[in-house]
Design a protein around this motif. Sequence first.
Motif, PDB file in Angstrom:
ATOM      1  N   ALA A  27       0.840  -1.204   0.000  1.00 23.56           N
ATOM      2  CA  ALA A  27       0.000   0.000   0.000  1.00 23.56           C
ATOM      3  C   ALA A  27       0.871   1.249   0.000  1.00 23.56           C
ATOM      4  CB  ALA A  27      -0.923  -0.013   1.212  1.00 23.56           C
ATOM      5  N   THR A  28       2.015   1.193   0.672  1.00 26.18           N
ATOM      6  CA  THR A  28       2.923   2.342   0.715  1.00 26.18           C
ATOM      7  C   THR A  28       3.498   2.618  -0.667  1.00 26.18           C
ATOM      8  OG1 THR A  28       3.481   1.767   2.975  1.00 26.18           O
ATOM      9  CG2 THR A  28       4.951   3.290   1.851  1.00 26.18           C
ATOM     10  N   ALA A  29       3.935   1.560  -1.365  1.00 31.69           N
ATOM     11  CA  ALA A  29       4.472   1.734  -2.717  1.00 31.69           C
ATOM     12  C   ALA A  29       3.384   2.250  -3.649  1.00 31.69           C
ATOM     13  CB  ALA A  29       5.034   0.423  -3.234  1.00 31.69           C
ATOM     14  N   GLU A  30       2.179   1.765  -3.475  1.00 28.12           N
ATOM     15  CA  GLU A  30       1.046   2.198  -4.291  1.00 28.12           C
ATOM     16  C   GLU A  30       0.771   3.687  -4.062  1.00 28.12           C
ATOM     17  OE1 GLU A  30      -1.465   1.205  -7.201  1.00 28.12           O
ATOM     18  OE2 GLU A  30       0.106  -0.115  -6.483  1.00 28.12           O
ATOM     19  N   ALA A  31       0.821   4.138  -2.820  1.00 27.11           N
ATOM     20  CA  ALA A  31       0.574   5.552  -2.505  1.00 27.11           C
ATOM     21  C   ALA A  31       1.653   6.438  -3.105  1.00 27.11           C
ATOM     22  CB  ALA A  31       0.494   5.751  -0.997  1.00 27.11           C
ATOM     23  N   LYS A  32       2.883   5.961  -3.166  1.00 27.20           N
ATOM     24  CA  LYS A  32       3.972   6.751  -3.732  1.00 27.20           C
ATOM     25  C   LYS A  32       3.779   6.961  -5.230  1.00 27.20           C
ATOM     26  CE  LYS A  32       7.510   5.419  -0.442  1.00 27.20           C
ATOM     27  NZ  LYS A  32       8.734   4.663  -0.229  1.00 27.20           N
ATOM     28  N   ARG A  33       3.018   6.086  -5.880  1.00 24.49           N
ATOM     29  CA  ARG A  33       2.826   6.178  -7.314  1.00 24.49           C
ATOM     30  C   ARG A  33       1.586   6.986  -7.677  1.00 24.49           C
ATOM     31  NH1 ARG A  33       3.889   0.550  -9.965  1.00 24.49           N
ATOM     32  NH2 ARG A  33       1.634   0.710  -9.997  1.00 24.49           N
ATOM     33  N   ARG A  34       0.941   7.584  -6.697  1.00 21.43           N
ATOM     34  CA  ARG A  34      -0.220   8.429  -6.939  1.00 21.43           C
ATOM     35  C   ARG A  34       0.115   9.868  -6.580  1.00 21.43           C
ATOM     36  NH1 ARG A  34      -5.521   5.259  -6.368  1.00 21.43           N
ATOM     37  NH2 ARG A  34      -4.744   3.136  -6.439  1.00 21.43           N
ATOM     38  N   ALA A  35      -0.489  10.782  -7.307  1.00 18.40           N
ATOM     39  CA  ALA A  35      -0.280  12.198  -6.990  1.00 18.40           C
ATOM     40  C   ALA A  35      -1.620  12.914  -7.082  1.00 18.40           C
ATOM     41  CB  ALA A  35       0.716  12.825  -7.964  1.00 18.40           C
ATOM     42  N   HIS A  36      -1.805  13.857  -6.184  1.00 16.85           N
ATOM     43  CA  HIS A  36      -2.982  14.717  -6.216  1.00 16.85           C
ATOM     44  C   HIS A  36      -2.507  16.132  -5.936  1.00 16.85           C
ATOM     45  CE1 HIS A  36      -6.282  16.873  -3.998  1.00 16.85           C
ATOM     46  NE2 HIS A  36      -6.769  16.727  -5.194  1.00 16.85           N
ATOM     47  N   PHE A  37      -2.875  17.045  -6.790  1.00 14.21           N
ATOM     48  CA  PHE A  37      -2.543  18.435  -6.518  1.00 14.21           C
ATOM     49  C   PHE A  37      -3.627  19.356  -7.047  1.00 14.21           C
ATOM     50  CE2 PHE A  37       0.032  16.593  -9.816  1.00 14.21           C
ATOM     51  CZ  PHE A  37      -0.142  17.392 -10.913  1.00 14.21           C
ATOM     52  N   HIS A  38      -3.608  20.559  -6.498  1.00 14.81           N
ATOM     53  CA  HIS A  38      -4.629  21.568  -6.748  1.00 14.81           C
ATOM     54  C   HIS A  38      -3.933  22.793  -7.320  1.00 14.81           C
ATOM     55  CE1 HIS A  38      -8.600  23.256  -5.698  1.00 14.81           C
ATOM     56  NE2 HIS A  38      -7.938  24.383  -5.585  1.00 14.81           N
ATOM     57  N   LEU A  39      -4.421  23.303  -8.443  1.00 11.66           N
ATOM     58  CA  LEU A  39      -3.793  24.472  -9.044  1.00 11.66           C
ATOM     59  C   LEU A  39      -4.810  25.276  -9.829  1.00 11.66           C
ATOM     60  CD1 LEU A  39      -3.368  23.387 -12.190  1.00 11.66           C
ATOM     61  CD2 LEU A  39      -1.453  22.261 -11.144  1.00 11.66           C
ATOM     62  N   TYR A  40      -4.375  26.429 -10.320  1.00 17.77           N
ATOM     63  CA  TYR A  40      -5.251  27.341 -11.049  1.00 17.77           C
ATOM     64  C   TYR A  40      -4.646  27.645 -12.413  1.00 17.77           C
ATOM     65  CZ  TYR A  40      -7.674  27.926  -6.670  1.00 17.77           C
ATOM     66  OH  TYR A  40      -8.384  27.687  -5.524  1.00 17.77           O
ATOM     67  N   MET A  41      -5.509  27.680 -13.417  1.00 15.35           N
ATOM     68  CA  MET A  41      -5.104  27.959 -14.798  1.00 15.35           C
ATOM     69  C   MET A  41      -5.711  29.305 -15.194  1.00 15.35           C
ATOM     70  SD  MET A  41      -5.879  25.428 -17.954  1.00 15.35           S
ATOM     71  CE  MET A  41      -6.404  26.103 -19.509  1.00 15.35           C
ATOM     72  N   HIS A  42      -4.886  30.192 -15.746  1.00  8.86           N
ATOM     73  CA  HIS A  42      -5.310  31.545 -16.105  1.00  8.86           C
ATOM     74  C   HIS A  42      -5.370  31.673 -17.626  1.00  8.86           C
ATOM     75  CE1 HIS A  42      -4.719  32.984 -11.940  1.00  8.86           C
ATOM     76  NE2 HIS A  42      -3.811  32.017 -11.935  1.00  8.86           N
ATOM     77  N   ASP A  43      -6.567  31.678 -18.182  1.00  8.81           N
ATOM     78  CA  ASP A  43      -6.786  31.791 -19.618  1.00  8.81           C
ATOM     79  C   ASP A  43      -7.125  33.253 -19.920  1.00  8.81           C
ATOM     80  OD1 ASP A  43      -6.903  30.284 -22.093  1.00  8.81           O
ATOM     81  OD2 ASP A  43      -9.063  30.664 -22.099  1.00  8.81           O
ATOM     82  N   ILE A  44      -6.138  33.992 -20.380  1.00  5.24           N
ATOM     83  CA  ILE A  44      -6.296  35.441 -20.599  1.00  5.24           C
ATOM     84  C   ILE A  44      -6.559  35.668 -22.085  1.00  5.24           C
ATOM     85  CG2 ILE A  44      -5.223  37.704 -20.307  1.00  5.24           C
ATOM     86  CD1 ILE A  44      -3.399  36.297 -18.151  1.00  5.24           C
ATOM     87  N   VAL A  45      -7.774  36.155 -22.404  1.00  5.03           N
ATOM     88  CA  VAL A  45      -8.215  36.217 -23.791  1.00  5.03           C
ATOM     89  C   VAL A  45      -8.052  37.581 -24.461  1.00  5.03           C
ATOM     90  CG1 VAL A  45      -9.811  34.285 -23.504  1.00  5.03           C
ATOM     91  CG2 VAL A  45     -10.633  36.616 -23.105  1.00  5.03           C
ATOM     92  N   SER A  46      -7.607  38.586 -23.704  1.00  8.74           N
ATOM     93  CA  SER A  46      -7.343  39.894 -24.316  1.00  8.74           C
ATOM     94  C   SER A  46      -6.408  40.696 -23.420  1.00  8.74           C
ATOM     95  CB  SER A  46      -8.652  40.663 -24.559  1.00  8.74           C
ATOM     96  OG  SER A  46      -9.250  41.011 -23.334  1.00  8.74           O
ATOM     97  N   GLY A  47      -5.907  41.795 -23.963  1.00  9.99           N
ATOM     98  CA  GLY A  47      -5.025  42.669 -23.194  1.00  9.99           C
ATOM     99  C   GLY A  47      -3.567  42.385 -23.448  1.00  9.99           C
ATOM    100  N   PRO A  48      -2.696  43.100 -22.730  1.00  9.88           N
ATOM    101  CA  PRO A  48      -1.258  42.997 -22.989  1.00  9.88           C
ATOM    102  C   PRO A  48      -0.642  41.645 -22.591  1.00  9.88           C
ATOM    103  CG  PRO A  48      -1.676  44.415 -21.095  1.00  9.88           C
ATOM    104  CD  PRO A  48      -3.015  44.079 -21.700  1.00  9.88           C
ATOM    105  N   ASN A  49      -1.250  40.944 -21.673  1.00  5.42           N
ATOM    106  CA  ASN A  49      -0.701  39.652 -21.231  1.00  5.42           C
ATOM    107  C   ASN A  49      -1.511  38.474 -21.771  1.00  5.42           C
ATOM    108  OD1 ASN A  49       1.329  40.896 -19.640  1.00  5.42           O
ATOM    109  ND2 ASN A  49      -0.229  41.341 -18.101  1.00  5.42           N
ATOM    110  N   GLN A  50      -2.111  38.625 -22.934  1.00  2.00           N
ATOM    111  CA  GLN A  50      -2.977  37.611 -23.531  1.00  2.00           C
ATOM    112  C   GLN A  50      -2.252  36.277 -23.672  1.00  2.00           C
ATOM    113  OE1 GLN A  50      -4.888  39.043 -27.060  1.00  2.00           O
ATOM    114  NE2 GLN A  50      -5.716  37.037 -27.614  1.00  2.00           N
TER     115      GLN A  50
END
Length: 175
Positions: A27-50
């Motif tokens: 079970a320990t080896a199995e847990a090491k092979r899994r990953a969970h993470f939380h993040l944010y994606m910024h889709d900028i559709v106009s402006g200087p930093n598009q």
Amino acid sequence: MSLPPLKPSTILFLLISSTTVVTWPSATAEAKRRAHFHLYMHDIVSGPNQTAWKVVPDANMSSANFGDVIIFDDPLTEGPNLTSGLLGRAQGSYSAASRTEIAFLVTMNMMFVNRKYNGSTLTVTGRNSITSPVRELPVVGGTGVFRMARGYVLWRSHKLGNVEAILELDVHVHV
């Protein structure tokens, strides 16, 4: 010349010594092979930093019409603020693939640039119906730490605006 018959004890010895032992990961080896993470994606559709462009641009990037194809190179951050820690970039395309609702076919690579995932990628492809509160897109592969990854991304609209869409991603992978 023929060989003499084998004794039962010799046959048993040969069977036992030639058997391959298969063990399941702990079970320990199995847990090491899994990953969970939380993040944010910024889709900028106009402006200087598009960060997102229609392949054939028109005057109104904020509307999505059937057949539109958008190419993007979006920052992935630790928090919903664009100035929070940069984790990587989401690079790919999305196409307005429904005539009856706002739904996109998304194909992207999540390229990580820091921490233990530096240089690794995850490939995500699937349907993003933005009117649904939570969308599930499959992880279909990866490189580096995520080589041969499988899993899913729970995709939520954190904030939808005229200039920027902030997407909240819960990534669950198994390598």
